[in-house]
Design a protein around this motif. Structure first.
Motif, PDB file in Angstrom:
ATOM      1  N   CYS A 367      13.696  13.528  -0.287  1.00  0.00           N
ATOM      2  CA  CYS A 367      12.125  13.523  -0.269  1.00  0.00           C
ATOM      3  C   CYS A 367      11.926  11.801  -0.973  1.00  0.00           C
ATOM      4  N   ILE A 368      10.706  11.400   0.036  1.00  0.00           N
ATOM      5  CA  ILE A 368      10.306   9.642   0.264  1.00  0.00           C
ATOM      6  C   ILE A 368       9.032   9.837  -0.820  1.00  0.00           C
ATOM      7  N   ARG A 369       8.743  10.914  -1.624  1.00  0.00           N
ATOM      8  CA  ARG A 369       8.305  10.521  -2.387  1.00  0.00           C
ATOM      9  C   ARG A 369       6.464   9.756  -1.643  1.00  0.00           C
ATOM     10  N   CYS A 370       6.683  10.422  -0.452  1.00  0.00           N
ATOM     11  CA  CYS A 370       5.402  10.521  -0.017  1.00  0.00           C
ATOM     12  C   CYS A 370       3.508  10.855  -0.400  1.00  0.00           C
ATOM     13  N   GLY A 371       4.175  11.998  -0.958  1.00  0.00           N
ATOM     14  CA  GLY A 371       2.653  12.744  -2.151  1.00  0.00           C
ATOM     15  C   GLY A 371       1.935  13.815  -0.883  1.00  0.00           C
ATOM     16  N   ALA A 372       1.951  13.173   0.094  1.00  0.00           N
ATOM     17  CA  ALA A 372       1.560  13.634   0.953  1.00  0.00           C
ATOM     18  C   ALA A 372       1.307  15.787   0.880  1.00  0.00           C
ATOM     19  N   GLU A 375      -1.199  15.854  -1.635  1.00  0.00           N
ATOM     20  CA  GLU A 375      -2.428  15.784  -1.470  1.00  0.00           C
ATOM     21  C   GLU A 375      -3.115  16.892  -1.006  1.00  0.00           C
ATOM     22  N   GLN A 382       1.866  18.043  -8.686  1.00  0.00           N
ATOM     23  CA  GLN A 382       2.885  16.542  -7.922  1.00  0.00           C
ATOM     24  C   GLN A 382       4.248  16.998  -7.846  1.00  0.00           C
ATOM     25  N   GLN A 384       6.629  16.842  -5.817  1.00  0.00           N
ATOM     26  CA  GLN A 384       7.943  16.563  -5.504  1.00  0.00           C
ATOM     27  C   GLN A 384       8.058  15.659  -7.082  1.00  0.00           C
ATOM     28  N   GLN A 385       7.175  15.730  -8.340  1.00  0.00           N
ATOM     29  CA  GLN A 385       7.549  16.213  -9.351  1.00  0.00           C
ATOM     30  C   GLN A 385       7.855  17.291  -9.985  1.00  0.00           C
ATOM     31  N   PRO A 417       7.656  15.870   4.801  1.00  0.00           N
ATOM     32  CA  PRO A 417       7.529  15.147   6.599  1.00  0.00           C
ATOM     33  C   PRO A 417       9.473  14.956   6.622  1.00  0.00           C
TER      34      PRO A 417
END
Ligand code: SF4
Ligand code: SF4
Lengths: 491, 340
Positions: A367-372, A375, A382, A384-385, A417
């Motif tokens: 995970c690159i924490r892009c936040g996609a 969104e 969240q 990713q969290q 991604p």
């Protein structure tokens, strides 16, 4: 000529996906009727008597005759006139390790039941009659939930929402039903509104279904004119058809996952369910459902009126079969579907779509924490969290940041991604949580039992103690007397 | 083909590659303004970074062949090469690349695991441990092609064309005693450019172009860059009431690493805040601290320290900027561990 009010919803999902919907694929063909020579019905595990005692091999069962009744009171009717071929255990659709009991039937008369097997209800039935009829006719949520309809109607309700959003790409069962069976849908709405004394009805549709909208508009009955009924058109966006999202889009009301919509007086039904309910009012139990067979791997995608229990294989071959190569067949749509491992199994009431796509192997990267993902998350989680917490075995943290609010809609997976299987991770996390919860309940129960036992033992020992004390006192005084007597003797 | 370039990237590699594309205009202008040293640095930083990546992956028991697959290593090296002084001694970019990837990324477990921005970590370590090499290698704009590349960084003052300082440095040293009109007379301002931030404004503006591309491709959001610029330039504008003693707003904006950092450094997803609101606070904080370091600190340009500081704030920011979940009355703040 009655006109239904059409409202454009002023709200739109924050997040969500807007992708090519792929619906034209299966809508280019007319609805086709399936006439399978055999049926395979899975029996619920909760049935008390074993099916073998009910039926013997070679028995003929008439179409519409009740097969079994579930714990929830749902009676399943036999879809076609057929003879019992075998009763036994076998693999489920998903290929889960616990086998299920199966009833295999050989169809004698391929036509759907021509005579109503239940007595047709008079117009405007009352709430009780309607609930009883829905249960007897086997009406469950045909959108994919499978929840018994009559149980939803036990609550005090004021609003009916018809969920015609069908937001997931490729799915067309709802749309086809709205196009072809608009009068039946309105019939069911009329019956529900009077039987449950509802105050309003909102039929929600995505703006990519103009034909369905036209058909509904054309079939709109004038009896509804006096009522608060409208069609709300929302923007095509996944997952606008998720129950809580839909309610917000239609009414502007947010409902937390801790409560269910019916507790707020709102009942949501799928158009396919309502069409089936309309049939049930006329005395026809649920025997068939509409199934979309689609996806890039299907040769001629289409929609099929399918008797329950029709083997998946048969349905696939009716749609031209699979293209050469490796394919996965999913139960449900491309985002929420799960892979079918046993394609010999029969169609269920919840089988709205069979989606087939080539097998793709995607290697996940970190995970690159892009936040996609955040969104597009319709509930504003969240992901990713959540993912970070779950991959570090911090279930508590994941729950704290909202794991249990996840709809498992799969939107985050689509945009990630790094190709991470976020939804799968969340599903597993939720399952772990439920297991833990069950374990905790069991432990709690055990503890209460243990404590009660201790209490009991304590009480008993206290009682013993007092009894002994009393006895000691008594015997003590006896001893004294003897001693005194002896003392007298010696003197 | 055009839609392919504009559509949001679908893989981590594509994300990194769009940042590469966005760096091209700024890199070309840097070469134009500062000479070919930039490209040499780029190659050397890339070598250092790749070496560290391969060693790091080996040590973690991973295949070295996949080292460059996601494109993030080269991206870090590229950012470093653009951040270093263009005439810095040649060992500097190589070491910077090694430090950035070795200490800044592999030590934490590779892509996605690093708490701080690797390029800024390397920059900060080097400016503390090799201040001369890191601050004196600045070239008079547009003289890069005629200035020889120093190998060791010794004897900088003797080489023609080396200013040894950036415009922000000058404001701290020579310009201290001067009034605003006197400063404008300085020969540096007559060198090409728009006369605002001698020469380097072209570099800054081409980074703006690259940033616009990233925004259009939805690789970055506006919150972090705008927060950064508001923090930095807002403070600069406020204090600009005293033009004789402060750096003008436009110089703040166009000189130094301002625009470059706004679009390529504070937008790093891995080490930055993750929600849009968090990114706003992250950017704002970095901007304010950059202003403070530029004005009161020991170092001419404080972006690296500001970003590192904010990197350490990220867990906190992330916990307090979660959006409200649908159906909840309030957003969830803090963490489980924080509460117990
Ligand atoms: S989309 Fe994937 S890579 Fe991006 S933050 Fe979410 S999980 Fe991480
Ligand atoms: S699957 Fe869960 S986390 Fe992912 S987008 Fe849907 S609701 Fe959000």
């Amino acid at each position: 000529m009655a006109e239904c009010r059409i409202i454009q919803s002023p709200r739109r999902l924050a997040g969500g996906l807007q992708r090519a919907d792929g619906k034209a694929l299966s809508l280019s063909q007319p609805l086709m009727q399936m006439n399978p020579p055999v049926l395979q019905l899975a029996l619920p595990d909760t049935l008390e008597d074993t099916p073998l005692e009910r039926w013997s091999i070679g028995d003929q069962i008439e179409a519409g005759q009740p097969l079994f009744t579930t714990q929830e009171g749902i009676t399943q009717a036999c879809p076609r006139t057929a003879t019992v071929e075998s009763v036994g255990t076998g693999k489920t659709l998903s290929g889960s390790p616990t086998p299920c009991r199966l009833l295999n039937l050989t169809v004698v008369d391929p036509d759907p039941p021509r005579q109503p097997s239940l007595t047709p209800l008079p117009a405007n039935p009352d709430g009780r009659t309607l609930r009883q009829r829905a249960a007897d006719a086997g009406i469950v949520g045909l959108g994919g939930g499978g929840f018994p309809a009559h149980l939803k109607w036990q609550h005090r309700l004021h609003t009916l929402i018809v969920n015609g959003a069908e937001c997931e790409p490729f799915l067309t069962a709802d749309e086809q039903t709205m196009r072809l069976r608009a009068p039946a849908i309105w019939d069911a709405v009329v019956a529900l509104m009077s039987a449950l004394s509802l105050q309003r009805c909102v039929l929600v549709l995505e703006d990519n279904k103009p034909e369905a909208l036209a058909a509904l508009q054309a079939a709109y009955p004038s009896v509804l004119d006096a009522q608060d009924v409208c069609i709300t058109v929302i923007q095509s966006q996944y997952p606008s058809g998720a129950e809580r999202q839909l309610i917000w889009l239609a009414l502007g009301l947010e409902i937390a996952t801790t409560t269910s919509p019916v507790e707020h007086g709102i009942v949501v039904h799928n158009p396919v369910t309502l069409a089936a309910l309309a049939d049930a009012l006329h005395g026809y139990p649920l025997t068939d459902r509409i199934v979309t067979v689609t996806g890039p791997s299907i040769v001629t995608p289409g929609t099929f009126q399918t008797p329950l229990g029709t083997p998946i294989d048969l349905l696939l071959s009716q749609a031209g079969g699979l293209r050469p190569g490796h394919h996965n067949v999913f139960h449900g749509g491309p985002y929420t579907g799960w892979p079918i491992s046993n394609t010999a199994a029969g169609v269920r009431a919840t089988t709205a779509c069979l989606y087939a796509a080539p097998v793709v192997s995607q290697t996940p990267s970190p995970c690159i924490r892009c936040g996609a993902c955040a969104e597009v998350c319709p509930v504003h989680l969240q992901p990713q969290q959540l993912f970070a917490a779950l991959t570090h075995d911090q279930l508590d943290e994941a729950l704290h940041v909202g794991l249990s609010q996840c709809l498992e809609c799969g939107a985050c997976d689509v945009v990630c991604p790094s190709n991470l299987s976020l939804t799968k991770t969340f599903q597993d996390g939720i399952q772990d949580h439920q297991l833990q919860q069950a374990e905790k309940q069991r432990a709690d129960r055990a503890r209460t039992r243990f404590e009660a036992r201790n209490q009991r033992l304590l009480k008993r020992s206290e009682a013993d103690e007092t009894r002994r004390a009393v006895r000691r006192e008594r015997s003590g005084s006896a001893l004294d007397r003897i001693r005194a007597a002896r003392a007298e003797e010696t003197h | 083909m055009l839609w392919r370039i504009w559509a949001p990237p679908q893989s981590t590699r594509a994300v990194m590659q769009s940042v590469w594309i966005a760096l091209i205009p700024g890199t070309l202008t840097s070469v134009w303004v500062f000479g070919p040293g930039v490209l040499v640095h780029l190659v050397l930083a890339g070598l250092g970074a790749c070496l560290a990546e391969v060693i790091g992956r080996r040590a973690r028991g991973l295949a070295a062949t996949q080292a460059l697959q996601d494109g993030s290593t080269l991206l870090t090296a590229w950012l470093l090469a653009l951040a270093l002084p263009p005439a810095a001694p040649l060992w500097l970019p190589f070491v910077a690349g090694l430090i950035a990837i070795g200490l800044g990324k592999q030590l934490y477990g590779g892509l996605g695991q690093n708490p701080v921005n690797p390029a800024m970590l390397a920059y900060a370590i080097l400016i503390v441990s090799a201040p001369v090499a890191m601050t004196t290698g600045w070239i008079v704009p547009f003289q890069g092609w005629s200035t020889p590349m120093p190998l060791t960084g010794i004897g900088v003052g003797a080489v023609d064309g080396l200013t040894g300082a950036t415009i922000l440095d000058l404001y701290r040293t020579e310009f201290r005693e001067l009034t605003a009109p006197e400063i404008a007379q300085h020969p540096l301002f007559s060198v090409g450019g728009l006369g605002i931030a001698p020469g380097v404004e072209w570099v800054a503006l081409s980074h703006l172009l690259g940033g616009g591309f990233l925004f259009a491709r939805r690789v970055i959001r506006w919150q972090a860059p705008v927060g950064f610029l508001v923090g930095l330039l807002g403070l600069a504008a406020f204090f600009a009431i005293d033009p004789d003693n402060t750096v003008p707003v436009l110089t703040h904006a166009l000189a130094g690493a301002t625009l470059f950092s706004a679009f390529f450094i504070v937008t790093d997803p891995v080490s930055g805040a993750t929600s849009p609101r968090g990114q706003w606070w992250f950017g704002l904080g970095a901007g304010v601290i950059t202003y403070l370091i530029r004005t009161y600190g020991l170092y001419p340009d404080g972006v690296a320290f500001a970003v590192l500081f904010m990197n350490f704030m990220v867990p906190l920011i992330d916990q307090y900027t979660r959006p409200r979940i649908h159906g909840e009355s309030r957003s969830i703040r803090g963490s489980v561990r924080g509460r117990s």
